[in-house]
Design a protein around this motif. Structure first.
Motif, PDB file in Angstrom:
ATOM      1  N   PHE A 162      49.510  45.561  42.105  1.00 52.56           N
ATOM      2  CA  PHE A 162      48.888  43.888  41.798  1.00 52.56           C
ATOM      3  C   PHE A 162      49.323  42.360  42.292  1.00 52.56           C
ATOM      4  O   PHE A 162      48.856  42.663  41.906  1.00 52.56           O
ATOM      5  CB  PHE A 162      49.643  44.338  40.133  1.00 52.56           C
ATOM      6  CG  PHE A 162      49.025  45.257  39.336  1.00 52.56           C
ATOM      7  CD1 PHE A 162      47.780  45.438  38.489  1.00 52.56           C
ATOM      8  CD2 PHE A 162      50.556  46.132  39.071  1.00 52.56           C
ATOM      9  CE1 PHE A 162      47.681  46.769  38.525  1.00 52.56           C
ATOM     10  CE2 PHE A 162      49.852  47.091  37.658  1.00 52.56           C
ATOM     11  CZ  PHE A 162      48.789  47.173  37.284  1.00 52.56           C
ATOM     12  N   GLU A 163      50.263  43.673  43.783  1.00 48.15           N
ATOM     13  CA  GLU A 163      50.572  42.414  44.792  1.00 48.15           C
ATOM     14  C   GLU A 163      51.354  41.782  44.015  1.00 48.15           C
ATOM     15  O   GLU A 163      51.105  40.414  43.497  1.00 48.15           O
ATOM     16  CB  GLU A 163      49.850  41.571  45.582  1.00 48.15           C
ATOM     17  CG  GLU A 163      48.922  42.612  46.791  1.00 48.15           C
ATOM     18  CD  GLU A 163      48.124  41.895  47.450  1.00 48.15           C
ATOM     19  OE1 GLU A 163      47.564  40.902  46.894  1.00 48.15           O
ATOM     20  OE2 GLU A 163      47.488  42.936  48.263  1.00 48.15           O
ATOM     21  N   PHE A 201      59.084  37.346  52.405  1.00 43.78           N
ATOM     22  CA  PHE A 201      58.939  37.250  53.332  1.00 43.78           C
ATOM     23  C   PHE A 201      57.681  36.532  53.474  1.00 43.78           C
ATOM     24  O   PHE A 201      57.187  35.758  52.334  1.00 43.78           O
ATOM     25  CB  PHE A 201      58.006  38.368  53.115  1.00 43.78           C
ATOM     26  CG  PHE A 201      57.325  39.001  52.275  1.00 43.78           C
ATOM     27  CD1 PHE A 201      55.801  38.729  51.797  1.00 43.78           C
ATOM     28  CD2 PHE A 201      57.548  39.384  50.496  1.00 43.78           C
ATOM     29  CE1 PHE A 201      55.203  38.722  50.874  1.00 43.78           C
ATOM     30  CE2 PHE A 201      57.293  39.336  49.025  1.00 43.78           C
ATOM     31  CZ  PHE A 201      55.849  39.325  49.459  1.00 43.78           C
ATOM     32  N   THR A 202      57.323  36.273  54.478  1.00 47.21           N
ATOM     33  CA  THR A 202      55.678  35.431  54.490  1.00 47.21           C
ATOM     34  C   THR A 202      54.681  36.421  55.155  1.00 47.21           C
ATOM     35  O   THR A 202      54.858  37.675  55.028  1.00 47.21           O
ATOM     36  CB  THR A 202      55.743  34.514  55.434  1.00 47.21           C
ATOM     37  OG1 THR A 202      54.228  33.462  55.715  1.00 47.21           O
ATOM     38  CG2 THR A 202      56.139  35.111  57.273  1.00 47.21           C
ATOM     39  N   LYS A 203      53.123  35.572  54.393  1.00 50.39           N
ATOM     40  CA  LYS A 203      52.255  36.573  55.048  1.00 50.39           C
ATOM     41  C   LYS A 203      51.181  36.165  56.231  1.00 50.39           C
ATOM     42  O   LYS A 203      50.657  35.302  56.223  1.00 50.39           O
ATOM     43  CB  LYS A 203      50.635  36.571  53.912  1.00 50.39           C
ATOM     44  CG  LYS A 203      51.656  37.287  52.747  1.00 50.39           C
ATOM     45  CD  LYS A 203      50.764  36.911  51.530  1.00 50.39           C
ATOM     46  CE  LYS A 203      50.459  37.037  49.850  1.00 50.39           C
ATOM     47  NZ  LYS A 203      51.183  39.103  50.452  1.00 50.39           N
ATOM     48  N   VAL A 204      51.120  37.065  57.344  1.00 54.25           N
ATOM     49  CA  VAL A 204      50.299  36.371  58.151  1.00 54.25           C
ATOM     50  C   VAL A 204      49.178  37.839  58.193  1.00 54.25           C
ATOM     51  O   VAL A 204      49.034  38.679  57.906  1.00 54.25           O
ATOM     52  CB  VAL A 204      51.630  37.310  59.675  1.00 54.25           C
ATOM     53  CG1 VAL A 204      53.092  36.711  59.636  1.00 54.25           C
ATOM     54  CG2 VAL A 204      52.024  38.817  59.505  1.00 54.25           C
ATOM     55  N   ARG A 215      49.339  41.299  56.711  1.00 48.17           N
ATOM     56  CA  ARG A 215      50.707  42.414  56.249  1.00 48.17           C
ATOM     57  C   ARG A 215      51.579  41.413  55.447  1.00 48.17           C
ATOM     58  O   ARG A 215      51.605  39.512  56.387  1.00 48.17           O
ATOM     59  CB  ARG A 215      50.420  42.750  57.765  1.00 48.17           C
ATOM     60  CG  ARG A 215      51.322  42.800  58.859  1.00 48.17           C
ATOM     61  CD  ARG A 215      51.622  43.039  59.747  1.00 48.17           C
ATOM     62  NE  ARG A 215      52.211  42.464  61.169  1.00 48.17           N
ATOM     63  CZ  ARG A 215      53.475  42.659  60.962  1.00 48.17           C
ATOM     64  NH1 ARG A 215      54.392  43.011  59.953  1.00 48.17           N
ATOM     65  NH2 ARG A 215      53.612  41.394  62.679  1.00 48.17           N
ATOM     66  N   ASN A 216      52.294  42.202  55.405  1.00 48.57           N
ATOM     67  CA  ASN A 216      53.573  41.124  55.096  1.00 48.57           C
ATOM     68  C   ASN A 216      54.398  40.982  55.840  1.00 48.57           C
ATOM     69  O   ASN A 216      55.336  42.240  56.764  1.00 48.57           O
ATOM     70  CB  ASN A 216      54.725  41.454  53.710  1.00 48.57           C
ATOM     71  CG  ASN A 216      53.682  41.761  52.312  1.00 48.57           C
ATOM     72  OD1 ASN A 216      52.588  40.747  52.637  1.00 48.57           O
ATOM     73  ND2 ASN A 216      53.845  42.408  51.401  1.00 48.57           N
TER      74      ASN A 216
END
Length: 259
Positions: A162-163, A201-204, A215-216
């Motif tokens: 479900f992110e 984390f961040t999303k790239v 991706r994380n």
């Protein structure tokens, strides 16, 4: 004033997201013969501690998702998905299709199926997307403490299926250019608990062979030090404090998930 405005916008966006609740049906736990890939009955563990553990699994799952306001739980723990012994002996593909049909009858968006394999030593959970008639994701783990195993799998599945990531709101405490504590947009309503470890984390987006793939990217780790209320918690940063502060100062969006 700007920080307060940004926080208000974040809360409003979050409130909009949690109002879109998903209906998830949770049934009793099945036992699977790993070699034959067929369902078998709980009677093989009758009178043992394994039988008691297996019977607790649906209760733990229902409790976990009932406390998470992103879901509406359809409690079917006292009903077998497949009652007819003839149907239980059919292939796993047949069973998956049968299960999805049952989910449609229940009006569920997702159906959660838990089952025990490896002679009662491994717990697996599979989540079905009812509308698209497919397995959304699956996770498994060996277990001794059944409650801990369920909590671990639910956390993993929530991220994979479900992110359900949690927004980092701001740095709450800093020292020598490093974030020591951060405020996150998750609390009792998301079933968070003190001392739970989190990955920050961040999303790239990576471009590979002309395809853009998100991706994380991990930037740090922490532990929940205080669940403040329904919506907010404090996280003590254990690793990556400097990078976390720098990215937030630059206006980058950070997220976290329970490990």
């Amino acid at each position: 004033m700007i920080k307060q405005l940004l926080l208000l916008v974040t809360i409003l966006c979050y409130s909009s997201n949690i109002n879109a609740q998903s209906r998830i049906a949770i049934y009793e736990t099945d036992i699977i013969d790993a070699k034959q890939k067929q369902l078998i009955t709980l009677s093989i563990f009758e009178g043992s501690s394994t039988e008691e553990d297996i019977q607790k699994i649906p209760e733990y799952l229902i409790s976990s998702y009932s406390q998470d306001d992103r879901f509406i739980v359809i409690d079917k723990k006292n009903e077998q998905l497949i009652k007819d012994e003839k149907e239980r002996q059919k292939s796993e593909d047949f069973i998956d299709g049968y299960i999805v049909q049952q989910g449609k009858l229940e009006g569920a968006e997702f159906l959660l199926r838990s089952f025990v394999t490896n002679k009662g030593k491994e717990l697996a959970i599979r989540i079905y997307d009812v509308e698209n008639s497919q397995i959304l994701c699956e996770s498994s783990t060996p277990f001794r403490n059944v409650k801990n195993a369920v909590e671990s799998l639910v956390s993993d599945l929530n991220s994979k299926c479900f992110e359900l990531y949690i927004d980092v709101v701001r740095v709450e405490e800093e020292k020598k250019g490093k974030a020591k504590s951060i405020l996150i947009l998750g609390g009792n309503s998301q079933n968070l608990t003190n001392r739970a470890t989190v990955e920050i984390f961040t999303k790239v987006t990576e471009e590979i062979n002309g395809r853009k793939i998100e991706r994380n990217l991990p930037v740090g780790k922490g532990v929940i030090s205080q669940v403040q209320d329904e919506n907010f918690s404090l996280v003590k940063v254990l690793d990556g404090g400097e990078e976390i502060k720098n990215r937030l100062d630059q206006g980058q969006k950070l997220f976290c998930k329970i490990k």
